[in-house]
Motif scaffolding. Structure first.
Motif, PDB file in Angstrom:
ATOM      1  N   LEU A  94      -2.668  -4.206  -3.201  1.00  0.00           N
ATOM      2  CA  LEU A  94      -2.339  -3.721  -4.537  1.00  0.00           C
ATOM      3  C   LEU A  94      -3.453  -2.874  -5.144  1.00  0.00           C
ATOM      4  CD1 LEU A  94      -0.579  -6.860  -6.075  1.00  0.00           C
ATOM      5  CD2 LEU A  94       0.480  -4.726  -5.330  1.00  0.00           C
ATOM      6  N   GLN A  95      -4.681  -3.071  -4.650  1.00  0.00           N
ATOM      7  CA  GLN A  95      -5.811  -2.274  -5.126  1.00  0.00           C
ATOM      8  C   GLN A  95      -6.132  -1.115  -4.180  1.00  0.00           C
ATOM      9  OE1 GLN A  95      -9.236  -4.705  -6.434  1.00  0.00           O
ATOM     10  NE2 GLN A  95      -7.855  -6.458  -6.584  1.00  0.00           N
ATOM     11  N   PHE A  96      -5.229  -0.869  -3.229  1.00  0.00           N
ATOM     12  CA  PHE A  96      -5.398   0.221  -2.263  1.00  0.00           C
ATOM     13  C   PHE A  96      -6.650   0.058  -1.400  1.00  0.00           C
ATOM     14  CE2 PHE A  96      -2.878   3.342  -5.156  1.00  0.00           C
ATOM     15  CZ  PHE A  96      -1.703   2.679  -4.838  1.00  0.00           C
ATOM     16  N   LYS A  97      -7.095  -1.170  -1.224  1.00  0.00           N
ATOM     17  CA  LYS A  97      -8.244  -1.445  -0.377  1.00  0.00           C
ATOM     18  C   LYS A  97      -7.725  -1.810   1.018  1.00  0.00           C
ATOM     19  CE  LYS A  97     -11.049  -3.027  -4.286  1.00  0.00           C
ATOM     20  NZ  LYS A  97     -11.803  -4.163  -4.900  1.00  0.00           N
ATOM     21  N   PHE A  98      -7.192  -0.801   1.686  1.00  0.00           N
ATOM     22  CA  PHE A  98      -6.494  -1.039   2.947  1.00  0.00           C
ATOM     23  C   PHE A  98      -7.437  -1.488   4.062  1.00  0.00           C
ATOM     24  CE2 PHE A  98      -3.893   2.267   0.749  1.00  0.00           C
ATOM     25  CZ  PHE A  98      -2.838   1.423   0.417  1.00  0.00           C
ATOM     26  N   LYS A  99      -8.647  -0.955   4.076  1.00  0.00           N
ATOM     27  CA  LYS A  99      -9.627  -1.380   5.085  1.00  0.00           C
ATOM     28  C   LYS A  99      -9.952  -2.866   4.913  1.00  0.00           C
ATOM     29  CE  LYS A  99     -14.302  -0.385   6.820  1.00  0.00           C
ATOM     30  NZ  LYS A  99     -14.889  -1.715   6.535  1.00  0.00           N
ATOM     31  N   ASN A 100     -10.136  -3.267   3.654  1.00  0.00           N
ATOM     32  CA  ASN A 100     -10.425  -4.673   3.379  1.00  0.00           C
ATOM     33  C   ASN A 100      -9.246  -5.558   3.761  1.00  0.00           C
ATOM     34  OD1 ASN A 100     -12.764  -3.659   2.353  1.00  0.00           O
ATOM     35  ND2 ASN A 100     -12.375  -4.209   0.220  1.00  0.00           N
ATOM     36  N   ALA A 101      -8.030  -5.083   3.478  1.00  0.00           N
ATOM     37  CA  ALA A 101      -6.835  -5.854   3.850  1.00  0.00           C
ATOM     38  C   ALA A 101      -6.748  -6.003   5.361  1.00  0.00           C
ATOM     39  CB  ALA A 101      -5.586  -5.154   3.307  1.00  0.00           C
ATOM     40  N   GLY A 102      -7.123  -4.941   6.088  1.00  0.00           N
ATOM     41  CA  GLY A 102      -7.131  -5.007   7.547  1.00  0.00           C
ATOM     42  C   GLY A 102      -8.140  -6.008   8.063  1.00  0.00           C
ATOM     43  N   GLN A 161      -8.258  -9.783 -10.896  1.00  0.00           N
ATOM     44  CA  GLN A 161      -9.039  -8.622 -10.481  1.00  0.00           C
ATOM     45  C   GLN A 161      -8.153  -7.399 -10.283  1.00  0.00           C
ATOM     46  OE1 GLN A 161     -11.271 -11.555  -7.630  1.00  0.00           O
ATOM     47  NE2 GLN A 161     -12.127  -9.536  -7.305  1.00  0.00           N
ATOM     48  N   THR A 162      -6.947  -7.610  -9.757  1.00  0.00           N
ATOM     49  CA  THR A 162      -6.022  -6.497  -9.558  1.00  0.00           C
ATOM     50  C   THR A 162      -5.626  -5.875 -10.896  1.00  0.00           C
ATOM     51  OG1 THR A 162      -5.156  -7.389  -7.492  1.00  0.00           O
ATOM     52  CG2 THR A 162      -3.755  -5.830  -8.670  1.00  0.00           C
ATOM     53  N   LEU A 163      -5.337  -6.712 -11.881  1.00  0.00           N
ATOM     54  CA  LEU A 163      -5.006  -6.196 -13.210  1.00  0.00           C
ATOM     55  C   LEU A 163      -6.179  -5.418 -13.796  1.00  0.00           C
ATOM     56  CD1 LEU A 163      -3.121  -9.275 -14.720  1.00  0.00           C
ATOM     57  CD2 LEU A 163      -2.121  -7.098 -14.029  1.00  0.00           C
ATOM     58  N   GLY A 164      -7.398  -5.947 -13.607  1.00  0.00           N
ATOM     59  CA  GLY A 164      -8.586  -5.252 -14.083  1.00  0.00           C
ATOM     60  C   GLY A 164      -8.802  -3.935 -13.370  1.00  0.00           C
ATOM     61  N   TYR A 165      -8.513  -3.912 -12.069  1.00  0.00           N
ATOM     62  CA  TYR A 165      -8.649  -2.688 -11.282  1.00  0.00           C
ATOM     63  C   TYR A 165      -7.751  -1.582 -11.833  1.00  0.00           C
ATOM     64  CZ  TYR A 165      -8.189   0.442  -7.229  1.00  0.00           C
ATOM     65  OH  TYR A 165      -8.157   1.555  -6.407  1.00  0.00           O
ATOM     66  N   TRP A 166      -6.567  -1.952 -12.298  1.00  0.00           N
ATOM     67  CA  TRP A 166      -5.619  -0.979 -12.829  1.00  0.00           C
ATOM     68  C   TRP A 166      -5.784  -0.751 -14.336  1.00  0.00           C
ATOM     69  CZ3 TRP A 166      -3.436   2.359  -9.850  1.00  0.00           C
ATOM     70  CH2 TRP A 166      -3.203   2.041  -8.519  1.00  0.00           C
TER      71      TRP A 166
END
Length: 209
Positions: A65-73, A109-114
């Motif tokens: 949801l925070q577009f942190k795709f590398k971290n998700a991987g 954190q996701t809400l804060g990120y956005w």
């Protein structure tokens, strides 16, 4: 009206914070210390690793949801490594063997990120210091956490197992450093603003990571 609401939250938070402090010092800390006395450190770490591993969906979703795709991987690879090589997650093979980093993220954190602001500070009974944003984030955390659905796997007729697992996880985490709370507050002159400011600074730092 907004000033009145803010004053209400501040007053309520101070009262709940005082209540939470009593509960923490008279119930939680003795429980943590008793558990720490009985359960070896190695077992505590294994239990902590297990719960950390099964909470992978929560971290994965929020990284996405925070577009942190590398971290998700990396979280996905870590989950696979810990599940297979780490014997179901009791050993942190992802970190110790493969050097994969952890990326803890939650819905607050996701809400804060956005760009969602923290809102009024809030002290939640038992849970402690929070704010309006993170309080609503807890709802998302609850739905994304596998612990919420343990009764579906093991005891469909009762949700007590969910509460028991959640409590067990929190007690185990607290027992790893039973005196942490006392060290944090020992130099605080006014506990409420100290805890509030410490919490907000930590959350801001986590959101900016």
């Amino acid at each position: 009206m907004s000033t009145q609401i803010k004053l209400f939250f501040t007053f309520s938070s101070r009262k709940i914070g005082f209540f939470s402090k009593l509960i923490y010092k008279n119930i939680f800390i003795p429980t943590f210390k008793g558990y720490d006395f009985i359960i070896p450190n190695e077992a505590q770490m294994a239990i902590s690793n297990f719960f950390d591993n099964i909470l992978y969906p929560l971290r994965f979703v929020n990284n996405i949801l925070q577009f942190k795709f590398k971290n998700a991987g990396e979280e996905t690879l870590g989950f696979i490594a810990n599940t297979i090589v780490g014997f179901g997650g009791i050993s942190d093979a992802a970190t110790n063997v493969y050097g994969l980093a952890k990326h803890d993220e939650d819905f607050g954190q996701t809400l804060g990120y956005w760009g969602v602001g923290s809102g009024f500070p809030v002290v939640l009974p038992i849970f402690g210091q929070s704010n309006l944003r993170d309080m609503f984030g807890l709802v998302g955390d609850c739905y994304a956490s596998p612990i919420t659905y343990m009764n579906v796997w093991w005891a469909k007729d009762s949700k007590f197992i969910n509460f028991a697992a959640f409590t067990f996880q929190k007690v185990n985490e607290g027992s790893k450093d039973p005196e942490l709370y006392e060290r944090i507050i020992k130099d605080a002159i006014d506990l409420y603003p100290f805890i509030k400011n410490t919490y907000e600074q930590r959350r801001d730092a986590l959101i900016k990571e």
